[in-house]
Design a protein around this motif. Structure first.
Motif, PDB file in Angstrom:
ATOM      1  N   ASP A  19      -2.704  11.951 -11.549  1.00 19.81           N
ATOM      2  CA  ASP A  19      -2.162  12.468 -10.302  1.00 19.81           C
ATOM      3  C   ASP A  19      -2.940  11.967  -9.092  1.00 19.81           C
ATOM      4  OD1 ASP A  19      -0.716  13.904  -8.434  1.00 19.81           O
ATOM      5  OD2 ASP A  19      -1.906  15.702  -8.710  1.00 19.81           O
ATOM      6  N   LEU A  20      -4.237  12.166  -9.115  1.00 21.09           N
ATOM      7  CA  LEU A  20      -5.062  11.773  -7.970  1.00 21.09           C
ATOM      8  C   LEU A  20      -5.040  10.260  -7.779  1.00 21.09           C
ATOM      9  CD1 LEU A  20      -7.002  12.628  -5.740  1.00 21.09           C
ATOM     10  CD2 LEU A  20      -8.860  12.410  -7.390  1.00 21.09           C
ATOM     11  N   PHE A  21      -5.202   9.520  -8.874  1.00 25.31           N
ATOM     12  CA  PHE A  21      -5.209   8.064  -8.771  1.00 25.31           C
ATOM     13  C   PHE A  21      -3.853   7.531  -8.303  1.00 25.31           C
ATOM     14  CE2 PHE A  21      -8.538   8.421 -12.233  1.00 25.31           C
ATOM     15  CZ  PHE A  21      -9.589   8.172 -11.379  1.00 25.31           C
ATOM     16  N   GLY A  22      -2.778   8.061  -8.870  1.00 23.63           N
ATOM     17  CA  GLY A  22      -1.430   7.601  -8.505  1.00 23.63           C
ATOM     18  C   GLY A  22      -1.110   7.881  -7.049  1.00 23.63           C
ATOM     19  N   SER A  23      -1.387   9.076  -6.602  1.00 21.20           N
ATOM     20  CA  SER A  23      -1.090   9.392  -5.205  1.00 21.20           C
ATOM     21  C   SER A  23      -2.010   8.616  -4.266  1.00 21.20           C
ATOM     22  CB  SER A  23      -1.169  10.897  -4.942  1.00 21.20           C
ATOM     23  OG  SER A  23      -2.451  11.389  -5.236  1.00 21.20           O
ATOM     24  N   ASN A  24      -3.265   8.430  -4.648  1.00 21.62           N
ATOM     25  CA  ASN A  24      -4.165   7.620  -3.820  1.00 21.62           C
ATOM     26  C   ASN A  24      -3.707   6.165  -3.772  1.00 21.62           C
ATOM     27  OD1 ASN A  24      -5.832   9.703  -3.076  1.00 21.62           O
ATOM     28  ND2 ASN A  24      -7.362   9.293  -4.659  1.00 21.62           N
ATOM     29  N   PHE A  25      -3.173   5.680  -4.872  1.00 15.75           N
ATOM     30  CA  PHE A  25      -2.677   4.311  -4.900  1.00 15.75           C
ATOM     31  C   PHE A  25      -1.484   4.150  -3.951  1.00 15.75           C
ATOM     32  CE2 PHE A  25       0.004   0.958  -6.856  1.00 15.75           C
ATOM     33  CZ  PHE A  25      -0.861  -0.105  -6.664  1.00 15.75           C
ATOM     34  N   LEU A  26      -0.563   5.114  -3.990  1.00 20.69           N
ATOM     35  CA  LEU A  26       0.579   5.078  -3.073  1.00 20.69           C
ATOM     36  C   LEU A  26       0.112   5.128  -1.621  1.00 20.69           C
ATOM     37  CD1 LEU A  26       3.174   7.434  -4.785  1.00 20.69           C
ATOM     38  CD2 LEU A  26       3.327   4.961  -4.505  1.00 20.69           C
ATOM     39  N   LYS A  27      -0.850   5.995  -1.346  1.00 17.50           N
ATOM     40  CA  LYS A  27      -1.383   6.117   0.018  1.00 17.50           C
ATOM     41  C   LYS A  27      -2.006   4.796   0.462  1.00 17.50           C
ATOM     42  CE  LYS A  27      -3.311   9.951   1.304  1.00 17.50           C
ATOM     43  NZ  LYS A  27      -4.260  11.070   1.448  1.00 17.50           N
ATOM     44  N   LEU A  28      -2.752   4.158  -0.430  1.00 15.29           N
ATOM     45  CA  LEU A  28      -3.381   2.874  -0.117  1.00 15.29           C
ATOM     46  C   LEU A  28      -2.328   1.807   0.211  1.00 15.29           C
ATOM     47  CD1 LEU A  28      -5.946   1.050  -0.058  1.00 15.29           C
ATOM     48  CD2 LEU A  28      -5.488   0.600  -2.483  1.00 15.29           C
ATOM     49  N   LEU A  29      -1.261   1.756  -0.592  1.00 14.09           N
ATOM     50  CA  LEU A  29      -0.199   0.780  -0.339  1.00 14.09           C
ATOM     51  C   LEU A  29       0.462   1.019   1.020  1.00 14.09           C
ATOM     52  CD1 LEU A  29       1.626   0.441  -3.790  1.00 14.09           C
ATOM     53  CD2 LEU A  29      -0.030  -1.119  -2.760  1.00 14.09           C
ATOM     54  N   LEU A  30       0.706   2.282   1.341  1.00 13.88           N
ATOM     55  CA  LEU A  30       1.313   2.600   2.635  1.00 13.88           C
ATOM     56  C   LEU A  30       0.379   2.257   3.792  1.00 13.88           C
ATOM     57  CD1 LEU A  30       3.065   6.001   1.891  1.00 13.88           C
ATOM     58  CD2 LEU A  30       4.176   3.942   2.764  1.00 13.88           C
ATOM     59  N   GLU A  31      -0.883   2.646   3.678  1.00  7.21           N
ATOM     60  CA  GLU A  31      -1.835   2.412   4.767  1.00  7.21           C
ATOM     61  C   GLU A  31      -2.097   0.926   4.995  1.00  7.21           C
ATOM     62  OE1 GLU A  31      -5.227   4.797   3.735  1.00  7.21           O
ATOM     63  OE2 GLU A  31      -4.245   6.648   4.400  1.00  7.21           O
ATOM     64  N   SER A  32      -2.043   0.137   3.931  1.00  8.97           N
ATOM     65  CA  SER A  32      -2.294  -1.303   4.084  1.00  8.97           C
ATOM     66  C   SER A  32      -1.018  -2.110   4.272  1.00  8.97           C
ATOM     67  CB  SER A  32      -3.037  -1.880   2.895  1.00  8.97           C
ATOM     68  OG  SER A  32      -3.433  -0.979   1.973  1.00  8.97           O
ATOM     69  N   ASN A  33       0.114  -1.405   4.414  1.00 14.42           N
ATOM     70  CA  ASN A  33       1.416  -2.074   4.567  1.00 14.42           C
ATOM     71  C   ASN A  33       1.686  -3.043   3.422  1.00 14.42           C
ATOM     72  OD1 ASN A  33       2.124  -0.788   7.013  1.00 14.42           O
ATOM     73  ND2 ASN A  33       0.731  -2.166   8.095  1.00 14.42           N
ATOM     74  N   ARG A  34       1.433  -2.587   2.190  1.00 10.74           N
ATOM     75  CA  ARG A  34       1.617  -3.423   1.002  1.00 10.74           C
ATOM     76  C   ARG A  34       2.688  -2.884   0.049  1.00 10.74           C
ATOM     77  NH1 ARG A  34      -0.482  -7.269   3.632  1.00 10.74           N
ATOM     78  NH2 ARG A  34      -2.671  -7.750   3.330  1.00 10.74           N
ATOM     79  N   VAL A  35       3.496  -1.950   0.537  1.00 13.54           N
ATOM     80  CA  VAL A  35       4.528  -1.363  -0.316  1.00 13.54           C
ATOM     81  C   VAL A  35       5.493  -2.440  -0.816  1.00 13.54           C
ATOM     82  CG1 VAL A  35       6.478   0.257  -0.339  1.00 13.54           C
ATOM     83  CG2 VAL A  35       4.338   0.901   0.756  1.00 13.54           C
ATOM     84  N   THR A  36       5.730  -3.453  -0.011  1.00 13.39           N
ATOM     85  CA  THR A  36       6.674  -4.501  -0.413  1.00 13.39           C
ATOM     86  C   THR A  36       6.162  -5.351  -1.569  1.00 13.39           C
ATOM     87  OG1 THR A  36       5.789  -5.997   1.255  1.00 13.39           O
ATOM     88  CG2 THR A  36       7.720  -4.670   1.885  1.00 13.39           C
ATOM     89  N   ALA A  37       4.890  -5.236  -1.893  1.00 18.21           N
ATOM     90  CA  ALA A  37       4.313  -6.032  -2.988  1.00 18.21           C
ATOM     91  C   ALA A  37       4.307  -5.279  -4.319  1.00 18.21           C
ATOM     92  CB  ALA A  37       2.898  -6.460  -2.631  1.00 18.21           C
TER      93      ALA A  37
END
Length: 187
Positions: free
Chosen positions: A80-98
């Motif tokens: 849970d913590l790792f998955g949500s942190n990973f999503l947050k990281l992708l959003l903050e770094s504008n890497r969702v498209t990758a």
């Protein structure tokens, strides 16, 4: 602009290292595939591209969305913590498209760690189970790993097979043999 495959490489490697260390390779693979599928939806992509929404609003939407998905009840489970942190990281770094490339590269790393390789065998006509087993045995011996084989049909090959295993291509097709003979004869 940097290609998504290049962007994805360090993310996939970092997630792989974490998953390998925690013994959660299968869970992370499932998680990344689900996230990849969800984030390829046009409606979600449109929503995430809106500049009027804050990253927190986008993150909250994603968390709510993934918490509502009943994907074998393991989307956030143990990680849970790792998955949500990973999503947050992708959003903050504008890497969702990758995310598609991250998921694909993670799966390649996972297969490599498990000493497996995905192989695509293309032939002019369907291969018998005996032919498939023979090819799988030969490839297992040559590549020194277990083979996950997929077969395709391409009538333009005329005969023979083309085998693709990662970066390795073995072209034993009649079409290629004829092209090579033609090149030799025309020189």
């Amino acid at each position: 602009m940097i290609e998504n495959k290049t962007i994805a490489r360090p993310y996939a490697q970092a997630v792989f290292d974490l998953a390998d260390e925690n013994g959660t390779l299968d869970q992370w693979s499932r998680f990344l595939n689900i996230v990849s599928n969800v984030l390829s939806d046009a409606t979600i992509t449109f929503f995430l591209s809106k500049p009027t929404l804050s990253k927190k609003q986008k993150f909250d939407l994603l968390i709510d969305l993934f918490n509502s998905i009943e994907a074998e009840n393991v989307i956030f489970g143990a990680q849970d913590l790792f998955g949500s942190n990973f999503l947050k990281l992708l959003l903050e770094s504008n890497r969702v498209t990758a995310i598609n490339e991250i998921s694909e590269q993670f799966d390649v790393l996972k297969l490599k760690a498990e000493k497996k390789v995905e192989v695509i065998v293309t032939s002019a006509s369907p291969l018998s189970s005996i032919q498939q087993e023979s090819i799988a045995r030969s490839l297992k011996k040559r590549l020194n790993c277990n083979v996950i084989m997929q077969t395709d049909i391409d009538k333009s090959l005329i005969g023979g097979v083309v085998i693709r295993a990662g970066d390795i291509v073995i072209d034993g097709s009649l079409r290629t043999s004829l092209e090579q003979l033609n090149n030799v004869l025309t020189i």
